[in-house]
Design an enzyme around this catalytic site. Structure first.
Site, short mmCIF file in Angstrom:
data_model
loop_
_atom_site.label_atom_id
_atom_site.label_comp_id
_atom_site.label_asym_id
_atom_site.label_seq_id
_atom_site.Cartn_x
_atom_site.Cartn_y
_atom_site.Cartn_z
N GLU A 47 38.44 43.76 70.21
CA GLU A 47 37.33 43.37 69.33
C GLU A 47 36.30 44.48 69.31
OE1 GLU A 47 35.76 39.66 70.81
OE2 GLU A 47 37.80 39.01 71.29
N LYS A 79 32.58 45.89 69.92
CA LYS A 79 31.49 45.53 70.83
C LYS A 79 30.19 45.61 70.02
CE LYS A 79 29.88 46.27 75.55
NZ LYS A 79 28.45 46.27 75.35
N ASP A 127 26.45 45.46 68.97
CA ASP A 127 25.30 45.92 69.75
C ASP A 127 24.07 45.12 69.36
OD1 ASP A 127 24.00 47.41 71.58
OD2 ASP A 127 23.92 49.25 70.40
N TYR A 152 32.34 35.39 69.70
CA TYR A 152 33.56 35.94 70.28
C TYR A 152 34.20 35.13 71.41
CZ TYR A 152 30.04 37.86 73.45
OH TYR A 152 28.99 38.00 74.29
N LYS A 197 33.23 52.24 75.81
CA LYS A 197 31.98 52.63 75.15
C LYS A 197 32.17 53.92 74.37
CE LYS A 197 28.52 50.20 77.33
NZ LYS A 197 27.18 49.90 76.98
N CYS A 239 -4.96 74.79 63.83
CA CYS A 239 -4.52 73.59 63.13
C CYS A 239 -3.94 73.99 61.77
CB CYS A 239 -5.71 72.65 62.93
SG CYS A 239 -5.31 71.24 61.89
N CYS A 299 -6.54 72.53 58.99
CA CYS A 299 -7.95 72.90 58.85
C CYS A 299 -8.31 74.18 59.57
CB CYS A 299 -8.84 71.76 59.34
SG CYS A 299 -8.87 71.64 61.13
N CYS A 345 -6.17 68.94 67.54
CA CYS A 345 -7.17 69.56 66.70
C CYS A 345 -8.44 68.73 66.88
CB CYS A 345 -6.74 69.53 65.23
SG CYS A 345 -8.09 69.86 64.10
N CYS A 354 -11.01 67.64 59.32
CA CYS A 354 -9.57 67.87 59.23
C CYS A 354 -8.95 66.76 58.36
CB CYS A 354 -8.99 67.86 60.64
SG CYS A 354 -7.25 68.30 60.70
#
Ligand code: AMP
Ligand code: ZN
Length: 672
Positions: free
Chosen positions: A118, A120, A122, A229, A316, A410, A413, A428, A434
């Site tokens: 089957e 798996k 998640d 399941y 997995k 920055c 600015c 900044c 700014c």
């Protein structure tokens, strides 16, 4: 037919339609017809409360509050699964299974043991209890011995049958996984981002978080699914795992068609490889496959370790990784001035989405990766959703490539960036000039958890700031249709919506205003606590550091931040503007009365009331998630009527069989 017979027939019919729609994916009536029938049932049930049924199809819709989730012991423990990460591990396990069975004296002859493979899924594990075909309880896995009772929320998941079909064991548990389909997850996050909320990490966490929400109306809106399941009962009812899945499907459960009975290791490997390849095309996330001994009597022979069945093994998948080219790095400045580096990538498909950008976190991370422009990089999705640059393929580095250097100024600015001792991020500090910081602060103020201003998205805020119409949140309340005219991309309708949204926001309670101010370190919870402790902005302004620290959840860092904000002369004019605009700068009675009991209900308010004004009644309804309608129509769910409701309205309501309640009943309904 008596009323009771009518109710029962409708319930039966609607369960069947739900099954056709959600499990068989084959509806035989239109959504409209379904809604009409549901409405009739709603109405009949409201008139006959003595025949209440907690598994009625009407229980799927609307809210309900779970204050705390009771811990309950599982009738059959919920085991974990052993994990394997390679075909070698898996081969060894299959050998162990054979050895154990022959030690047990089971003669398999020449044939191999059959396995059911089957996917798996998640998500969050769930155990559902059915007695006489009725869903009676839903428990989370918890620690496997005890789980939390989330029945009320699970009933809002459309693929969970409330009542079973055909034949079923009289009393059993069934195990499955509650998942949030990828599409619903992406849509939910898009909505959250639009509303200025932090997007969720991944579908799995979101699914388990959703099961624990107090308000089941939100659970309903999320679009969870439940994939089953395994059946657990006192006596084993089935002879094979594969058959059990088919039976579960017949009872009305959603069981994916992907399970396959495999008779050799070779077949199992083909199954694994096929789904590792196809996983991105599935509507929900999987993180591997589960291989189970198919014959239940053999399962019983093999038994359990302390933690997991010996007859099952999870394989997995590895996190998906892809390679692509780093085109450039940009630097984003947030509301607080923090600068985040972002990798711009040659677009590449990864785990269900096309990735164009990935987070680089901070300057240290760039250095650690030794990143150069044009590098070939490996990407992975954290929790399979948020893309990250994992490493660089050094053999593919272009000669003479430039190393990525974190900027000193920055990008927005040009102010010098500062990195404080012990902090990972560069900031900044030019907060007043700014642009992304100015825009970010106003966006935060407008966001759903703050002032919840509809009609004003991120782009609109930027547009208004760039046209110098607003500089801070207070300016929003000075906007007029005239001033907004002629701004490109702002049509008449958007202007009207925007102004209406701003106007409506004035009723937001004090703690939301406080949160909206964006005082550093003051989140939603702290804002609530401060509002409760100080009652008003005026008192908060007078607060001393000691009295601030005395508030629950407020430490020195927060206290200092609030203290400085309240005393900073720069903030004075903004707070004044908010006051003039009439915002709630103190706690009021109405503000306490919020909830979601009326979520999705379309409500008409009519007449004159005793305790509250009509506007207050409307506010109260909206505060509790209801939607106000101007006039009665077939869409109306409820009418709140005071004295002097017009006779023609009353007649119309009766014709459409819409319930009418009084002010008193409304307050009762809201628990006030
Ligand atoms: P783990 O969380 O790694 O211990 O894995 C065990 C969990 O896998 C179980 O609690 C189930 O919720 C989940 N699971 C997902 N799909 C299946 C499946 N097809 N069969 C059994 N368990 C599954
Ligand atoms: Zn700046």
């Amino acid at each position: 037919m008596t009323e009771l017979e009518k109710i029962q027939a409708l319930r039966h019919e609607l369960h069947q339609h739900n099954y056709n729609y959600y499990i068989l994916d084959n509806p035989i009536i239109s959504d409209y017809e379904f809604d009409q029938k549901l409405k009739i049932l709603h109405h009949l049930e409201a008139q006959n409360p003595q025949w209440f049924d907690s598994n009625s199809p009407t229980q799927r819709v609307g809210g309900g509050l779970t204050k705390s989730f009771e811990t309950v012991t599982h009738r059959f423990p919920m085991y974990s699964l052993e994990n394997s990460y390679s075909i070698e591990d898996l081969t060894l396990w299959i050998e162990r299974v054979h050895r154990r069975l022959s030690d047990e004296g089971v003669d398999m002859g020449m044939s191999e043991v059959a396995f059911t493979c089957e996917l798996k899924y998640d998500g969050a594990s769930i155990s559902l209890t059915y007695t006489n075909g009725q869903l009676v309880r839903a428990l989370t896995r918890g620690d496997g011995v005890q789980g939390d009772d989330v029945t009320q929320n699970v009933k809002k998941i459309n693929t969970v049958p409330l009542v079973l079909q055909g034949d079923y064991p009289a009393d059993f548990d069934i195990r499955g996984e509650i998942v949030l389909p990828k599409e619903a997850f992406v849509r939910l996050n898009e909505e959250r981002i639009l509303k200025g909320e932090v997007p969720f990490m991944n579908p799995r966490n979101t699914a388990s978080g959703t099961l624990k929400l107090q308000d089941s109306a939100i659970v309903e809106s999320r679009g969870l699914q439940c994939l089953l399941y395994a059946v657990a009962a006192n006596q084993s009812v089935y002879t094979s795992q594969y058959e059990m899945l088919q039976e579960a499907k017949r009872m009305g459960f959603l069981v994916p068609e992907t399970a396959k009975r495999c008779r050799s290791l070779g077949e199992i490997i083909v199954f694994i490889e096929q789904w590792e390849h196809l996983r991105s095309s599935l509507p929900y996330e999987i993180d591997g496959v589960v291989i189970k001994v198919d014959d239940i009597s053999l399962q019983e022979r093999l038994g359990y370790t302390a933690k997991a069945p010996r007859w099952a093994m999870a394989y997995k998948f590895k996190a998906e990784q892809v390679m692509t080219r780093l085109e450039s790095v940009s630097y984003q400045v947030g509301r607080t001035g923090a600068v985040t580096p972002v990798a711009n990538l040659n677009p590449v498909y990864l785990a269900g989405t096309v990735v164009k950008r990935a987070s680089l976190h901070n300057a240290d991370q760039i250095e650690k990766l030794d990143l150069h422009i044009g590098d070939t990089v490996y990407l992975e999705k954290g929790g399979d959703i948020i893309p990250k640059v994992i490493s660089v393929e050094l053999t593919k580095r272009i000669p003479g490539a430039l190393a990525v250097r974190f900027p000193e100024h920055c990008p927005e600015c040009k102010a010098t960036l500062v990195r404080k001792e012990g902090e990972a991020l560069h900031y900044c500090l030019n907060e007043d000039q700014c642009p992304p910081q100015i825009i970010g602060r106003i966006q935060h103020f407008c966001s759903r958890k703050a002032m919840d201003i509809e009609g004003i998205g991120e782009e609109t805020v930027a547009l208004l700031v760039n046209h110098r119409l607003i500089e801070n949140s207070g300016d929003l309340y000075q906007l007029t249709p005239e001033r907004l005219q002629g701004i490109p991309r702002l049509g008449e309708l958007s202007i009207a919506n925007l102004l209406e949204g701003i106007e409506k926001s004035k009723v937001q309670p004090f703690d939301k205003v406080l949160f909206g101010l964006g005082i550093r370190h003051v989140g939603e919870t702290v804002a609530k606590k401060l509002a409760k402790a100080f009652f008003s902005l005026e008192q908060l302004k007078q607060a001393t550091l000691e009295s601030l620290v005395a508030v629950e959840d407020v430490g020195e860092r927060i206290a200092q931040s609030v203290f400085s904000y309240m005393r900073d002369p720069k903030n004075e004019p903004i707070l004044k503007q908010l006051k003039v605009a009439g915002l709630n700068l103190e706690l009021n009675e109405m503000a306490e009365m919020t909830g979601s009991k009326l979520a999705h209900q379309k409500i008409v308010v009519s007449g004159v009331f005793e305790r509250y004004s009509r506007d207050e009644i409307k506010q109260l309804i909206e505060r509790n998630g209801g939607q106000i309608m101007g006039s009665i129509s077939s869409k109306t769910d409820l009418i709140v009527a005071g004295d002097q409701m017009g006779p023609s309205k009353r007649k119309k309501a009766e014709e459409l069989s819409i319930s009418i309640i009084s002010e008193k009943q409304l307050l009762e309904l809201l628990g006030l």
